[in-house]
Design an enzyme around this catalytic site. Structure first.
Site, short mmCIF file in Angstrom:
data_model
loop_
_atom_site.label_atom_id
_atom_site.label_comp_id
_atom_site.label_asym_id
_atom_site.label_seq_id
_atom_site.Cartn_x
_atom_site.Cartn_y
_atom_site.Cartn_z
N GLU A 249 0.82 -1.21 0.00
CA GLU A 249 0.00 0.00 0.00
C GLU A 249 0.86 1.26 0.00
O GLU A 249 0.82 2.06 0.95
CB GLU A 249 -0.93 0.01 1.21
CG GLU A 249 -2.04 -1.01 1.11
CD GLU A 249 -3.04 -0.91 2.24
OE1 GLU A 249 -2.72 -0.29 3.27
OE2 GLU A 249 -4.14 -1.46 2.10
N GLU B 112 -6.65 -7.66 -0.18
CA GLU B 112 -7.04 -7.63 1.23
C GLU B 112 -8.47 -7.11 1.38
O GLU B 112 -8.84 -6.12 0.74
CB GLU B 112 -6.18 -6.63 2.03
CG GLU B 112 -4.74 -6.95 2.19
CD GLU B 112 -4.03 -5.83 2.98
OE1 GLU B 112 -4.70 -5.06 3.69
OE2 GLU B 112 -2.80 -5.73 2.85
C1 GAL Z 1 -4.09 -2.47 5.26
C2 GAL Z 1 -2.69 -3.03 5.34
C3 GAL Z 1 -2.62 -4.29 6.16
C4 GAL Z 1 -3.41 -4.13 7.42
C5 GAL Z 1 -4.82 -3.76 7.09
C6 GAL Z 1 -5.72 -3.62 8.29
O1 GAL Z 1 -4.02 -1.11 5.05
O2 GAL Z 1 -2.20 -3.30 4.07
O3 GAL Z 1 -1.28 -4.57 6.44
O4 GAL Z 1 -2.83 -3.13 8.20
O5 GAL Z 1 -4.83 -2.53 6.41
O6 GAL Z 1 -7.03 -3.27 7.91
#
Ligand code: GAL
Length: 664
Positions: A152, A310
């Site tokens: 990110e 994710e």
């Molecule tokens: C994203 C990140 C992950 C984790 C997640 C939590 O921004 O890539 O590593 O922190 O959020 O929601």
């Protein structure tokens, strides 16, 4: 070029997997549970720099070797991170220049993550060296399916204002303008005595006594997005050199936070597009915002399949109130992404952490273990995905385009605009919601894209426009174009087009606005068709356009608020005010009807993917019911989750999902 994680059979399904947080005794259970859940792809090592390169130049790969071997034995493919997202304390202690600086000159410390400056030569050198070491170590590893560079980019530190960034910014500006004179002209430095007489005087937009220079701010946003992109490509190039058959990605975050990167530029540099998306738990329409994100990602992928890298199985840990997802919600969320072109969905993360800042963030395996609602739902979706392998590689059908522009978003996000109540993202989302409610699927395209394949197109607040010719051609050729206020106001430098608003679009729209009339806080104005405007109105005269609605009260009573200009074989609508709810729905539906775009069913989200099966064209209708009552849809074919034949109608259960394969 390989454009998908290799060796993944069917839809990808899995999570970020952080074995380094657990004793090795847990790893065997991890793999056993992954098999139960149907997991076939995990991202490994994203935040493990400090455990791989334990001190400068000394690598300890043993644990990672064992973790990857075990995953391979379990049949799980690995999206291997280059681990560069979180520099270790030894690095920032030895080389404090790696640390980023805020506009106010505060140097941010290690102790969290992403504590690096994009212009730090040391950071880049060490990150590229780590990427190379990992690539050389694992080039032959049978589990390696893809590379996951950084994490990110720009999430926490999207802009750094340090001296190194000042030097890099100047180099970027020299490449853009060549000379100081065009820079002075572009930034309008005659204003407030800001003229630059030498390059050394040019700085990042650091904290100033009052408003900064809009041109400088905009160029710094462009520079910062490019600077981070260079970090990505530096690692990517090494990976491509050492492991040419392994595709490289980095996870975008296209809708949430501040839109710090121009992903149209980024998307061209990855081998496949991947994205992270988290719903806002307290937004009752969060599934619509999810759909917006998914469609935008598909646009970045140029219509090709993409990966949801994710999302969460349930609560996150970073909202003010971290509400658990409803039963069935992780399933609906997953299927929404698949409906909209994802060929796989992964979660953050596999096993819920017991320590660290994210220990209250949900995961596939919760603190309470696998005997939980969340894990059972995970198992269910994993089993269902296994029945949907035939969708892989198919594409999504859409008839309407929405032009999305990060640079206009940056420009409109600057201070000192006519109102602080306008948000580019909220505005684009409001238009998208109206399209979603009308049941049409939307393709997102960049400014200037060829729109000729779309029956209708929407331009929400396309603020920075040098030349409206592509849009004029589109309309003349039969396109139906809806342009909203704050479009066409400036050129790409942020200089206002003179002669009346909306500048570049005046002629196409057949209107001329003399003055903006933003509304007071909470104020509303009635229109004579019964709709309501908030936030924005303007004092507009038509110059050839037809008036569709005018203000019924307030200082602009009688002034046109919504217009249409027929031109060539098409038509261009201008929405000059912040139309709300029903009014916006009616306008959007009017444009769709004019364009002959059929509306979808009410109350259930339906998207069609198209592809081939055994050499014959087929389509898959994916329907997600977000409501509390069963819904019925016309459909014929086979419902793949139940295996049942569908002849004429299919029931989408309340809160449920169906996937119907049809012959066309
Ligand atoms: C994203 C990140 C992950 C984790 C997640 C939590 O921004 O890539 O590593 O922190 O959020 O929601």
């Amino acid at each position: 070029m390989t454009t998908w994680p290799t060796g993944v059979r069917g839809l990808a399904w899995g999570a970020d997997h952080n074995p380094e947080q657990w004793p090795e005794s847990v790893w065997a259970e991890d793999v056993a549970l992954m098999r139960r859940a149907g997991v076939n792809l995990v991202s490994v090592g994203i935040f493990s720099w400090a455990l791989i390169e334990v001190e400068e130049g000394r690598y300890e790969f043993g644990w990672l070797d064992r973790a990857l071997d075990r995953l391979h034995e379990g049949g799980v493919r690995v999206d291997l991170a280059t681990a560069t997202a979180s520099p270790p304390p030894w690095l920032t202690t030895a080389y404090p220049e790696v640390l980023p600086e805020t506009a106010g000159g505060v140097r941010l410390s290690h102790g969290s993550r992403q504590s690096y400056c994009p212009s730090s030569g040391v950071y880049r050198e060490k990150a590229v060296a780590l990427a190379r070491a990992l690539a050389e170590r694992y080039r032959e590893h049978p589990a390696l399916a893809a590379w996951h560079v950084g994490n990110e980019y720009g999430c926490h530190v999207s802009r750094c204002f340090c001296d190194r960034c000042a030097v890099a910014f100047r180099a970027w500006l020299r490449a853009r303008y060549g000379d100081l004179e065009p820079l002075n002209e572009a930034w309008g430095t005659a204003f407030w005595s800001q003229r630059y007489g030498s390059w050394e005087q040019v700085l990042p937009p650091r904290a100033t006594p009052s408003l900064g220079n809009p041109g400088q701010l905009l160029d710094f946003d462009r520079f910062s997005s490019d600077a981070l992109l260079e970090l990505f490509t530096a690692e990517r190039d090494v990976l491509r050199e050492v492991t040419p058959g392994v595709p490289v990605t980095t996870n975008f975050m296209v809708t949430w936070t501040f839109g710090a990167l121009d992903y149209w530029r980024w998307a061209a540099e990855v081998d496949f597009v991947s994205n992270d998306h988290y719903t806002r738990a307290e937004d009752p329409e969060r599934h619509v915002e999810l759909a917006f994100s998914a469609d935008l990602v598909r646009g970045l992928a140029g219509g090709r399949p993409w990966l949801l890298m994710e999302h969460s199985t349930s609560a996150v840990n970073w909202q003010r109130r971290n509400l658990a997802k409803e039963p069935g919600e992780l399933r609906r969320n997953s299927f929404q992404h698949v409906a909209r072109g994802a060929d796989g969905t992964l979660f953050f993360q596999w096993r819920q952490s017991r320590a660290g800042a994210e220990r209250y963030h949900s995961a596939m395996v919760p603190h309470a273990g696998p005997d939980t609602r969340v894990f059972r739902e995970v198992e269910r979706v994993g089993a269902e995905y296994a029945r949907l392998a035939e969708l892989v590689g198919s594409t999504v059908e859409a008839s309407v385009a929405l032009v999305y522009d990060w640079q206009s978003r940056w420009a409109l996000g600057q201070p000192a605009h006519p109102t602080a109540d306008f948000s580019y993202q909220d505005h684009a989302l409001a238009l998208y919601r109206a399209l979603w409610r009308a049941g049409v699927t939307v393709d997102f395209v960049p400014p200037g894209a060829d729109l000729s394949g779309y029956a209708a197109a929407v331009l929400p607040a396309l603020y920075l426009v040098d030349d409206a010719t592509p849009y004029e051609r589109y309309v003349e050729g039969g396109g139906r174009l809806l342009v909203t206020y704050l479009s066409g106001i400036t050129d790409g430098r942020g200089h206002v087009h003179l002669g009346g608003y909306p500048g570049a679009f005046r002629e196409l729209l057949g209107v001329r606005t003399e003055e903006f009339h933003p509304l007071g806080e909470g104020a509303a104005v009635a229109l004579d068709d019964g709709s309501t405007a908030r936030v924005w109105t303007e004092d507009l005269r038509t110059e050839g356009a037809e008036v569709l609605a005018s203000y019924a009260d307030g200082p602009l009573a009688g002034v046109p608020a919504v217009t249409r200009n027929d031109r060539g074989d098409g038509a261009a609508w201008y929405l000059a005010c912040g139309l709300t709810g029903d009014g916006l729905d009616r306008l959007v539906r009017g444009v769709l009807a004019h364009a002959g775009v059929p509306r979808g069913p009410e109350g259930v989200e339906v998207v069609r993917r198209r592809g081939e099966r055994a050499g014959a064209p087929v389509s898959w209708l994916v329907a997600v019911n977000h409501g509390g009552g069963d819904a019925e849809l016309p459909a014929a074919g086979v419902e793949l989750l139940s295996g049942e034949r569908v002849t004429g109608r299919v029931v989408v259960p309340a809160g449920g999902v169906v996937v119907v394969r049809g012959e066309v």
